[in-house]
Structure formats: C-alpha cells, structure tokens
Design a protein around this motif. Structure first.
Motif, PDB file in Angstrom:
ATOM      1  N   VAL A  91       0.895  -1.234  -0.051  1.00 19.87           N
ATOM      2  CA  VAL A  91      -0.021  -0.039  -0.005  1.00 19.87           C
ATOM      3  C   VAL A  91       0.927   1.198  -0.006  1.00 19.87           C
ATOM      4  CG1 VAL A  91      -1.930  -1.066   1.236  1.00 19.87           C
ATOM      5  CG2 VAL A  91      -0.191   0.014   2.484  1.00 19.87           C
ATOM      6  N   ASP A  92       0.350   2.278  -0.535  1.00 18.69           N
ATOM      7  CA  ASP A  92       1.129   3.532  -0.436  1.00 18.69           C
ATOM      8  C   ASP A  92       0.816   4.318   0.837  1.00 18.69           C
ATOM      9  OD1 ASP A  92       2.135   3.276  -3.004  1.00 18.69           O
ATOM     10  OD2 ASP A  92       0.351   4.207  -3.755  1.00 18.69           O
ATOM     11  N   ARG A  93      -0.208   4.184   1.362  1.00 22.19           N
ATOM     12  CA  ARG A  93      -0.963   4.965   2.368  1.00 22.19           C
ATOM     13  C   ARG A  93      -2.036   4.258   3.054  1.00 22.19           C
ATOM     14  NH1 ARG A  93      -1.366   8.698  -1.458  1.00 22.19           N
ATOM     15  NH2 ARG A  93      -3.300   9.370  -1.715  1.00 22.19           N
ATOM     16  N   PHE A  94      -2.051   4.339   4.417  1.00 25.05           N
ATOM     17  CA  PHE A  94      -3.365   4.013   5.026  1.00 25.05           C
ATOM     18  C   PHE A  94      -3.579   4.773   6.313  1.00 25.05           C
ATOM     19  CE2 PHE A  94      -0.056   1.301   6.493  1.00 25.05           C
ATOM     20  CZ  PHE A  94      -0.266   1.126   7.779  1.00 25.05           C
ATOM     21  N   ALA A  95      -4.742   5.013   6.598  1.00 26.22           N
ATOM     22  CA  ALA A  95      -5.302   5.676   7.707  1.00 26.22           C
ATOM     23  C   ALA A  95      -5.882   5.013   8.887  1.00 26.22           C
ATOM     24  CB  ALA A  95      -6.438   6.603   7.285  1.00 26.22           C
ATOM     25  N   ILE A  96      -5.359   5.234   9.968  1.00 26.51           N
ATOM     26  CA  ILE A  96      -5.747   4.452  11.332  1.00 26.51           C
ATOM     27  C   ILE A  96      -6.486   5.610  12.364  1.00 26.51           C
ATOM     28  CG2 ILE A  96      -5.005   3.167  13.334  1.00 26.51           C
ATOM     29  CD1 ILE A  96      -2.657   2.255  11.856  1.00 26.51           C
ATOM     30  N   VAL A  97      -7.689   5.355  12.641  1.00 30.10           N
ATOM     31  CA  VAL A  97      -8.602   5.994  13.499  1.00 30.10           C
ATOM     32  C   VAL A  97      -8.400   5.281  15.022  1.00 30.10           C
ATOM     33  CG1 VAL A  97     -10.890   6.629  14.410  1.00 30.10           C
ATOM     34  CG2 VAL A  97     -10.208   6.479  12.011  1.00 30.10           C
ATOM     35  N   LEU A  98      -7.572   6.263  15.912  1.00 33.03           N
ATOM     36  CA  LEU A  98      -7.422   5.702  17.508  1.00 33.03           C
ATOM     37  C   LEU A  98      -8.608   5.508  18.300  1.00 33.03           C
ATOM     38  CD1 LEU A  98      -3.930   7.223  17.932  1.00 33.03           C
ATOM     39  CD2 LEU A  98      -4.167   4.867  16.889  1.00 33.03           C
ATOM     40  N   ALA A  99      -8.642   4.827  19.222  1.00 38.23           N
ATOM     41  CA  ALA A  99      -9.598   4.988  20.128  1.00 38.23           C
ATOM     42  C   ALA A  99      -9.568   6.022  20.877  1.00 38.23           C
ATOM     43  CB  ALA A  99      -9.762   3.676  21.028  1.00 38.23           C
ATOM     44  N   ASP A 105       1.301   9.316  19.532  1.00 31.86           N
ATOM     45  CA  ASP A 105       2.859   9.383  19.463  1.00 31.86           C
ATOM     46  C   ASP A 105       3.339   7.723  19.706  1.00 31.86           C
ATOM     47  OD1 ASP A 105       3.070  11.980  18.796  1.00 31.86           O
ATOM     48  OD2 ASP A 105       3.395  12.620  20.754  1.00 31.86           O
ATOM     49  N   SER A 106       2.701   7.190  20.672  1.00 32.17           N
ATOM     50  CA  SER A 106       3.038   5.928  21.021  1.00 32.17           C
ATOM     51  C   SER A 106       2.573   4.866  19.923  1.00 32.17           C
ATOM     52  CB  SER A 106       2.332   5.433  22.231  1.00 32.17           C
ATOM     53  OG  SER A 106       2.752   5.995  23.370  1.00 32.17           O
ATOM     54  N   ALA A 107       1.306   5.160  19.443  1.00 32.40           N
ATOM     55  CA  ALA A 107       0.983   4.304  18.337  1.00 32.40           C
ATOM     56  C   ALA A 107       1.791   4.506  17.118  1.00 32.40           C
ATOM     57  CB  ALA A 107      -0.604   4.602  17.797  1.00 32.40           C
ATOM     58  N   ALA A 108       2.269   5.816  16.663  1.00 25.70           N
ATOM     59  CA  ALA A 108       3.231   5.916  15.571  1.00 25.70           C
ATOM     60  C   ALA A 108       4.382   5.280  15.659  1.00 25.70           C
ATOM     61  CB  ALA A 108       3.352   7.372  15.438  1.00 25.70           C
ATOM     62  N   ARG A 109       5.044   5.113  17.062  1.00 27.98           N
ATOM     63  CA  ARG A 109       6.291   4.606  17.369  1.00 27.98           C
ATOM     64  C   ARG A 109       6.100   3.065  17.261  1.00 27.98           C
ATOM     65  NH1 ARG A 109       6.735   8.552  21.362  1.00 27.98           N
ATOM     66  NH2 ARG A 109       5.821   7.120  22.762  1.00 27.98           N
ATOM     67  N   PHE A 116       8.807  -2.015   8.826  1.00 24.48           N
ATOM     68  CA  PHE A 116      10.131  -1.311   8.458  1.00 24.48           C
ATOM     69  C   PHE A 116       9.962  -0.303   7.199  1.00 24.48           C
ATOM     70  CE2 PHE A 116      14.083  -1.228   5.960  1.00 24.48           C
ATOM     71  CZ  PHE A 116      14.928  -0.808   6.794  1.00 24.48           C
ATOM     72  N   GLY A 117      10.552   0.826   7.267  1.00 23.11           N
ATOM     73  CA  GLY A 117      10.286   1.636   6.277  1.00 23.11           C
ATOM     74  C   GLY A 117       8.991   2.483   6.198  1.00 23.11           C
ATOM     75  N   THR A 118       8.222   2.257   7.130  1.00 24.34           N
ATOM     76  CA  THR A 118       6.984   3.049   7.104  1.00 24.34           C
ATOM     77  C   THR A 118       6.939   4.231   8.109  1.00 24.34           C
ATOM     78  OG1 THR A 118       5.525   0.684   7.150  1.00 24.34           O
ATOM     79  CG2 THR A 118       4.565   2.868   7.933  1.00 24.34           C
ATOM     80  N   ALA A 120       4.952   7.100  10.096  1.00 23.70           N
ATOM     81  CA  ALA A 120       3.736   7.247  10.559  1.00 23.70           C
ATOM     82  C   ALA A 120       3.519   8.934  10.896  1.00 23.70           C
ATOM     83  CB  ALA A 120       3.528   6.492  11.995  1.00 23.70           C
ATOM     84  N   TYR A 121       2.367   9.528  10.715  1.00 22.71           N
ATOM     85  CA  TYR A 121       2.275  11.083  11.033  1.00 22.71           C
ATOM     86  C   TYR A 121       0.865  11.179  11.574  1.00 22.71           C
ATOM     87  CZ  TYR A 121       5.887  11.484   7.347  1.00 22.71           C
ATOM     88  OH  TYR A 121       6.933  11.511   6.803  1.00 22.71           O
ATOM     89  N   GLY A 122       0.924  12.119  12.362  1.00 21.73           N
ATOM     90  CA  GLY A 122      -0.335  12.522  12.961  1.00 21.73           C
ATOM     91  C   GLY A 122      -1.103  13.197  12.066  1.00 21.73           C
ATOM     92  N   SER A 123      -2.321  13.475  12.221  1.00 18.84           N
ATOM     93  CA  SER A 123      -3.438  14.244  11.202  1.00 18.84           C
ATOM     94  C   SER A 123      -2.928  15.530  11.218  1.00 18.84           C
ATOM     95  CB  SER A 123      -4.785  13.972  11.707  1.00 18.84           C
ATOM     96  OG  SER A 123      -5.146  14.505  12.796  1.00 18.84           O
ATOM     97  N   ALA A 124      -2.582  16.260  12.423  1.00 19.79           N
ATOM     98  CA  ALA A 124      -2.229  17.576  12.199  1.00 19.79           C
ATOM     99  C   ALA A 124      -0.808  17.807  11.555  1.00 19.79           C
ATOM    100  CB  ALA A 124      -2.085  18.228  13.701  1.00 19.79           C
ATOM    101  N   ALA A 125       0.203  16.711  11.586  1.00 22.60           N
ATOM    102  CA  ALA A 125       1.328  16.993  11.148  1.00 22.60           C
ATOM    103  C   ALA A 125       1.346  16.883   9.590  1.00 22.60           C
ATOM    104  CB  ALA A 125       2.265  15.824  11.730  1.00 22.60           C
ATOM    105  N   LEU A 126       0.450  15.731   9.108  1.00 22.56           N
ATOM    106  CA  LEU A 126       0.132  15.635   7.589  1.00 22.56           C
ATOM    107  C   LEU A 126      -0.485  16.769   7.112  1.00 22.56           C
ATOM    108  CD1 LEU A 126       0.390  13.366   5.691  1.00 22.56           C
ATOM    109  CD2 LEU A 126      -1.648  12.605   6.273  1.00 22.56           C
ATOM    110  N   ALA A 127      -1.424  17.090   7.769  1.00 21.54           N
ATOM    111  CA  ALA A 127      -2.130  18.449   7.252  1.00 21.54           C
ATOM    112  C   ALA A 127      -1.302  19.504   6.942  1.00 21.54           C
ATOM    113  CB  ALA A 127      -3.393  18.855   7.998  1.00 21.54           C
TER     114      ALA A 127
END
Length: 269
Positions: A91-99, A105-109, A116-118, A120-127
């Motif tokens: 996949v090029d990219r996918f979105a995850i909705v957290l509970a 930050d913990s989920a991104a790490r 490997f090679g992935t 992860a960005y928060g929605s604010a940082a990506l925007a």
C-alpha cells in the motif's frame, strides 16, 4: 477510502460478480445506475478487465487537496482491488483511527517499529505538510486584507477631513455662541462612527453576495459541494469592530484639526 483510475464498459452481469461503489459525478457522466455491471481495469495493471456490479452511488467529500485533480472515484472491497493491481500486499498509505484517549505518538512509534520503512504521521502534522500551497494563499489573503484596511482607513480619513473643512464656518459659529470644544469634537467623532457603521454594513452585505456568486460559479465548474468563499459571523464581527475603530480614529483626527484652531479663524480659507 480507496480510489483508483479505471476504464469502465457496460456489460451483462455474470454470477457472483463483486460489487463497487461509484462516485455520483462518474455515474452521471457514463451514465451508470445501481445494478448495472461494468468492467474495470487498473491503469497500472496488465490483466484483463474484471466485471463489477454497481452496488451504490456516493457523493465524494469536499476536499481542497483534491479539487485540482478532480478525478473520478470508485470504491472496491480490498481483496477485489488487490486482485486488479500488479503487486500484492503493498500500500502507498493507510489511515488509522485511534480509540478515544489513545496516545498517537506511542501508536506511531509502534507502527514504525513493526513495519520497516513505514513513516507514521499524526493528522495535524500531515495536514501541515500537505497544506503548503494553502499556507501561501492564506498569507497572500492576509496581505490583501492589510492593504484593504489601510486603504479604507485613508479613504475614511479623507472623507471626514473634506466634510469637516466644508463646515468650518458653521463650527466656528457654534464655538462663538458658546459650544465647547469637547462637544464639537464628540459630534465629529460620532458622525465618523456612523459613516463607518453604514459602510461596514454595506461591505458585509456585498461580501455575502459576492461569496454566494463565487461559490455558485465554482461549484458548477468543479461539480463539488466545496465552498470557496466564506463570510462567517466572526468575519462580519471583526469587520464591524475594525470599522468602528477606524471611524473613531478618522473622526478624532479630523476633529482635532478643527478644535485646535481658534473659532475666529475657522471661517478663513
């Protein structure tokens, strides 16, 4: 949401055909209706076109980031989409909705650690990363707003100075019959505020009208529900407050030019 570019062709439905959702604009352009069968092939793939049944028609969400491309969209089940692509399990990219309450930050790490090679960005940082063009446009609008405010202030000051100069003789008479400087000063300031209020109301009405025309035109051009111009209550309130402040300042400057002159000299040219 999944999107892909595909070639579509009407056909007769075979048994157990997978389903797809079609964007409204595409359904109107072909045209297509629920229950129709189409043959779709990924432009990046080399396999034959596969049949799909149109299970529904959806309205694409208004998104400024996609308005320039304005591509048609279809939505497929993930296994059906993967079967059409030349590579699997990628996949090029996918979105995850957290509970609620989860640490982003913990989920991104964790995601970057297990894949490997992935990245992860928060929605604010990506925007923020994908909105560089809109940031430039926003700064350009800010510059236009500042220039407009300065021009409005100068215009209002000129109007008040002209009006006061035309009535210097009358004001001189008022001063000679005992009207105080403070009364004359307040009268001129109140007049300027009144002019500013009327101008602000007219400007707000014109802004609302222009915004409606702009939105109607570009909504028809791009066939979207995106609003390109907004006149919110906050903007109207800010414009009214700026109008009051500019009116008071312009009136005060114009009044100061009159009250500092002796009443005997107000009738002189």
């Amino acid at each position: 949401m999944l999107w892909m570019a595909a070639a579509l062709q009407a056909g007769s439905p075979p048994a157990q055909v997978p389903e797809m959702l079609v964007e409204r604009r595409l359904a109107e352009a072909v045209p297509l209706a629920v229950g129709d069968t189409v043959r779709a092939r990924a432009l990046a793939g080399t396999g034959p076109a596969r049949p799909f049944v149109v299970a529904g028609v959806f309205e694409r969400e208004a998104d400024p980031n996609r308005i320039a491309r304005n591509d048609y969209e279809v939505r497929l089940h993930l296994p059906d989409l993967e079967a059409m692509l030349p590579t699997h399990d990628r996949v090029d990219r996918f979105a995850i909705v957290l509970a609620p309450g989860a640490d982003a930050d913990s989920a991104a790490r964790w995601i970057e650690g297990v894949a490997f090679g992935t990245r992860a960005y928060g929605s604010a940082a990506l925007a923020e990363q994908t909105s560089a063009t809109f940031a430039v446009v926003s700064r350009f609008h800010d510059a236009i707003g500042i220039v407009t405010i300065l021009a409005s202030a100068i215009f209002l000051l000129c109007v008040m100075v002209i009006r006061v100069d035309e009535r210097k003789r009358d004001m001189g008479v008022l001063r000679l019959i005992g009207v105080s400087r403070g009364t004359v000063f307040r009268a001129i300031v109140l007049e300027a505020i009144g002019i500013a209020i009327v101008g602000s109301a007219a400007g707000a009405g014109l802004g609302i009208l222009v915004a409606k025309v702009v939105n109607a035109y570009y909504a028809r051009v791009y066939d979207t529900t995106l609003r390109f111009a907004l006149v919110t209550p906050r903007i109207v309130l800010l414009a009214a407050l700026l109008g009051l402040a500019l009116g008071a300042a312009a009136g005060a400057l114009a009044a100061w030019r009159v009250v500092r002159v002796a009443p005997q000299k107000l009738g002189e040219r």
